[in-house]
Design a protein around this motif. Structure first.
Motif, PDB file in Angstrom:
ATOM      1  N   TYR A  35       0.925  -1.332   0.143  1.00  0.00           N
ATOM      2  CA  TYR A  35       0.046  -0.019   0.068  1.00  0.00           C
ATOM      3  C   TYR A  35       0.929   1.200  -0.208  1.00  0.00           C
ATOM      4  CZ  TYR A  35      -4.112  -2.689   1.254  1.00  0.00           C
ATOM      5  OH  TYR A  35      -5.175  -3.750   1.181  1.00  0.00           O
ATOM      6  N   CYS A  36       0.326   2.256  -0.662  1.00  0.00           N
ATOM      7  CA  CYS A  36       1.291   3.688  -0.568  1.00  0.00           C
ATOM      8  C   CYS A  36       0.145   4.663  -0.863  1.00  0.00           C
ATOM      9  CB  CYS A  36       2.288   3.446  -1.617  1.00  0.00           C
ATOM     10  SG  CYS A  36       3.556   4.928  -1.429  1.00  0.00           S
ATOM     11  N   LYS A  37       0.469   5.775  -0.196  1.00  0.00           N
ATOM     12  CA  LYS A  37      -0.424   6.747  -0.399  1.00  0.00           C
ATOM     13  C   LYS A  37       0.071   7.784  -1.443  1.00  0.00           C
ATOM     14  CE  LYS A  37       1.809   9.711   3.883  1.00  0.00           C
ATOM     15  NZ  LYS A  37       2.472  10.565   2.926  1.00  0.00           N
ATOM     16  N   ASN A  38       1.307   7.709  -1.979  1.00  0.00           N
ATOM     17  CA  ASN A  38       1.839   8.259  -3.277  1.00  0.00           C
ATOM     18  C   ASN A  38       1.597   7.814  -4.328  1.00  0.00           C
ATOM     19  OD1 ASN A  38       3.006  10.101  -0.955  1.00  0.00           O
ATOM     20  ND2 ASN A  38       4.845   9.085  -0.854  1.00  0.00           N
ATOM     21  N   ASP A  39       1.959   8.668  -5.313  1.00  0.00           N
ATOM     22  CA  ASP A  39       1.596   8.431  -6.602  1.00  0.00           C
ATOM     23  C   ASP A  39       2.628   8.582  -7.758  1.00  0.00           C
ATOM     24  OD1 ASP A  39      -0.884   7.316  -7.835  1.00  0.00           O
ATOM     25  OD2 ASP A  39      -1.999   9.045  -7.746  1.00  0.00           O
ATOM     26  N   CYS A  40       3.985   8.435  -7.364  1.00  0.00           N
ATOM     27  CA  CYS A  40       5.038   8.570  -7.955  1.00  0.00           C
ATOM     28  C   CYS A  40       4.579   7.904  -9.537  1.00  0.00           C
ATOM     29  CB  CYS A  40       6.093   7.951  -7.588  1.00  0.00           C
ATOM     30  SG  CYS A  40       6.552   8.474  -5.770  1.00  0.00           S
ATOM     31  N   TYR A  41       4.973   8.691 -10.594  1.00  0.00           N
ATOM     32  CA  TYR A  41       4.593   8.249 -11.836  1.00  0.00           C
ATOM     33  C   TYR A  41       5.310   6.820 -12.486  1.00  0.00           C
ATOM     34  CZ  TYR A  41       2.713  13.078 -12.077  1.00  0.00           C
ATOM     35  OH  TYR A  41       1.728  14.249 -11.698  1.00  0.00           O
ATOM     36  N   TYR A  42       6.400   6.579 -11.967  1.00  0.00           N
ATOM     37  CA  TYR A  42       7.213   5.466 -12.351  1.00  0.00           C
ATOM     38  C   TYR A  42       6.748   4.208 -11.562  1.00  0.00           C
ATOM     39  CZ  TYR A  42       9.617   7.508  -8.276  1.00  0.00           C
ATOM     40  OH  TYR A  42      10.011   7.947  -7.215  1.00  0.00           O
ATOM     41  N   CYS A  43       6.197   4.138 -10.439  1.00  0.00           N
ATOM     42  CA  CYS A  43       6.163   3.041  -9.476  1.00  0.00           C
ATOM     43  C   CYS A  43       4.854   2.351  -9.736  1.00  0.00           C
ATOM     44  CB  CYS A  43       6.023   3.772  -8.172  1.00  0.00           C
ATOM     45  SG  CYS A  43       6.237   2.508  -6.977  1.00  0.00           S
ATOM     46  N   GLY A  44       4.908   0.765  -9.759  1.00  0.00           N
ATOM     47  CA  GLY A  44       3.875   0.035 -10.170  1.00  0.00           C
ATOM     48  C   GLY A  44       3.010  -0.091  -8.995  1.00  0.00           C
ATOM     49  N   ILE A  45       3.460   0.200  -7.715  1.00  0.00           N
ATOM     50  CA  ILE A  45       2.463   0.328  -6.528  1.00  0.00           C
ATOM     51  C   ILE A  45       1.855   1.697  -5.941  1.00  0.00           C
ATOM     52  CG2 ILE A  45       3.405  -2.059  -5.658  1.00  0.00           C
ATOM     53  CD1 ILE A  45       5.000  -0.514  -3.277  1.00  0.00           C
ATOM     54  N   ARG A  46       1.970   2.625  -6.944  1.00  0.00           N
ATOM     55  CA  ARG A  46       1.408   3.984  -6.589  1.00  0.00           C
ATOM     56  C   ARG A  46      -0.110   3.920  -6.477  1.00  0.00           C
ATOM     57  NH1 ARG A  46      -0.590   6.363 -11.328  1.00  0.00           N
ATOM     58  NH2 ARG A  46       0.457   8.430 -10.752  1.00  0.00           N
ATOM     59  N   LYS A  47      -0.378   4.791  -5.597  1.00  0.00           N
ATOM     60  CA  LYS A  47      -1.746   4.715  -5.223  1.00  0.00           C
ATOM     61  C   LYS A  47      -2.779   4.464  -6.490  1.00  0.00           C
ATOM     62  CE  LYS A  47      -3.487   8.770  -3.948  1.00  0.00           C
ATOM     63  NZ  LYS A  47      -3.473  10.109  -3.603  1.00  0.00           N
TER      64      LYS A  47
ATOM     65  N   GLY B  20       8.671  -0.822   2.142  1.00  0.00           N
ATOM     66  CA  GLY B  20       7.419  -0.723   1.933  1.00  0.00           C
ATOM     67  C   GLY B  20       6.872   0.616   1.466  1.00  0.00           C
ATOM     68  N   GLY B  21       5.593   0.726   0.657  1.00  0.00           N
ATOM     69  CA  GLY B  21       5.025   1.900   0.218  1.00  0.00           C
ATOM     70  C   GLY B  21       4.751   2.928   1.568  1.00  0.00           C
ATOM     71  N   GLU B  22       4.639   4.030   1.304  1.00  0.00           N
ATOM     72  CA  GLU B  22       4.183   4.943   2.326  1.00  0.00           C
ATOM     73  C   GLU B  22       2.647   4.502   2.803  1.00  0.00           C
ATOM     74  OE1 GLU B  22       5.155   9.087   2.278  1.00  0.00           O
ATOM     75  OE2 GLU B  22       7.037   8.572   0.959  1.00  0.00           O
ATOM     76  N   ASP B  23       2.647   3.697   3.900  1.00  0.00           N
ATOM     77  CA  ASP B  23       1.473   3.183   4.389  1.00  0.00           C
ATOM     78  C   ASP B  23       0.870   3.556   5.989  1.00  0.00           C
ATOM     79  OD1 ASP B  23      -0.766   1.603   5.137  1.00  0.00           O
ATOM     80  OD2 ASP B  23       0.161  -0.406   4.558  1.00  0.00           O
TER      81      ASP B  23
HETATM   82  S1  SF4 Z   1       5.956   3.022  -3.153  1.00  0.00           S
HETATM   83 FE1  SF4 Z   1       7.797   4.611  -2.965  1.00  0.00          FE
HETATM   84  S2  SF4 Z   1       8.130   5.100  -5.499  1.00  0.00           S
HETATM   85 FE2  SF4 Z   1       6.235   3.864  -5.144  1.00  0.00          FE
HETATM   86  S3  SF4 Z   1       4.709   5.540  -5.019  1.00  0.00           S
HETATM   87 FE3  SF4 Z   1       5.177   4.936  -2.907  1.00  0.00          FE
HETATM   88  S4  SF4 Z   1       6.527   6.646  -2.456  1.00  0.00           S
HETATM   89 FE4  SF4 Z   1       6.642   6.403  -4.693  1.00  0.00          FE
END
Ligand code: SF4
Length: 346
Positions: free
Chosen positions: A58-70, A104-107
């Motif tokens: 889980y991640c609260k962020n949406d980094c454009y390159y990341c497969g587990i982005r929100k 982990g993602g920022e969860d």
């Molecule tokens: S896991 Fe890291 S890189 Fe991926 S969206 Fe979250 S903060 Fe960004």
């Protein structure tokens, strides 16, 4: 004196000379063999193991390159329980791991209280081990709490040291200055700090890579993680090209010269972009490998980029496979926390 000799002697070059090195494969062989000699000076043939435990997708962020982005609705989400995390560490300990990396993602579910509880429990069970956290941007008070609970190291890649490039890779609300502040906070608190960046991310130029070197020279990290950018199909960058193995290896060779005593992993991304990528990384100056200790049932769900390797093997198989790969490159995995052997404090 040629460029590599100059880099070896001065541990630095002008921007123009870094550009000359980065632009061509002309110096690669000399750069890599010099990088290996340097790592041998500080670390002999030792390669350190880091046991990676991916605690949440889980991640609260949406980094454009990341497969587990929100924003990726296709991503499969999971969280490991405290007991599962501790069990991964126990299994890793039996296999000779003396560093555990909780990533982990920022969860937000993993509150400071939960993280501190897990860290202190791992340290209580394995007092001879180091605990590394890689959980993203947090308040300074959170970093302090994890440190007080026993965390030794923190990994937070800056990803690109150019503010405009940073804003092309991340949504509004995330900034390079906030990322850098986190890194300074971590250093001040007393962590061994790791940073790093992707090589070949969209719109990256060679000048950006030089800015990355300059920022790392300011930060003086203990650990530097770089890997080729690898595309993930379900992100806004879905159709874009991945980075190149050659440029990533060249960068690794350069970093070993500038940060001669640093801990530099041959990353999973290198192994994903080329079947022998990690061996080639070791032969370009890397001295750390990070086998996966996460339960096999969740491995595929922590898919930061397409075709990530090592998602089907049990921890023991991963350990065995890396042992063979490291030996084939002429190095040796050691059972050790693997702290940085500082240049003047060996
Ligand atoms: S896991 Fe890291 S890189 Fe991926 S969206 Fe979250 S903060 Fe960004």
């Amino acid at each position: 004196m040629n460029l590599v000799e100059e880099l070896r002697t001065r541990r630095n070059l002008s921007d123009e000379d870094f550009l000359r090195l980065l632009k061509t494969d002309e110096y690669d062989q000399e750069l890599f063999s010099s990088a290996v000699r340097l790592r041998q000076k500080y670390y002999g043939n030792d390669v350190y193991l880091r046991g990676l435990i991916e605690i949440s997708s889980y991640c609260k962020n949406d980094c454009y390159y990341c497969g587990i982005r929100k924003g990726n609705r296709q991503a499969q989400r999971y969280r490991l329980s405290e007991e599962e995390i501790l069990e991964c560490a126990r299994q890793g300990y039996e296999l000779g791991f003396r560093t555990f990396v909780l990533q982990g993602g920022e969860d937000p579910w993993f509150t400071d209280e939960r993280i501190c509880g897990i860290v202190s429990q791992i340290k209580a069970e394995h007092p001879d081990c180091a605990v590394t956290l890689s959980l993203g941007e947090k308040e300074r008070s959170s970093y302090q709490a994890y440190f007080d609970a026993g965390a030794d190291r923190y990994l937070l890649r800056h990803e690109t040291a150019d503010p405009e490039h940073y804003s092309l890779l991340h949504p509004a609300g995330m900034s390079l200055s906030a990322r850098k502040q986190c890194l300074w906070d971590l250093k001040e608190i007393g962590y061994q700090v790791g940073s790093g960046f992707m090589v070949g991310s969209p719109w990256q130029t060679l000048e950006h890579l030089i800015a990355d070197i300059r920022f790392l020279q300011e930060l003086e990290p203990d650990m530097i993680g770089i890997g080729p950018y690898i595309n993930h199909r379900d992100t806004p960058f879905g159709g874009m090209e991945s980075g190149s193995l050659d440029l990533c290896l060249r960068m690794l060779g350069i970093l070993r010269h500038v940060f001669a005593d640093a801990l530099i992993p041959a990353t999973t991304a290198l192994g994903t972009i080329h079947p022998q990528g990690r061996e080639l990384g070791l032969l370009a100056g890397a001295n750390v490998v990070m086998p996966n200790l996460s339960p096999v049932s969740v491995r595929k769900k922590y898919e930061l980029y397409d075709n990530k390797i090592c998602t089907g093997e049990e921890a023991a198989e991963c350990r065995g496979c890396l042992q063979r790969r490291v030996s084939s490159a002429g190095f040796e995995i050691v059972v050790d926390r693997g702290d940085r052997r500082k240049e003047y404090g060996l």
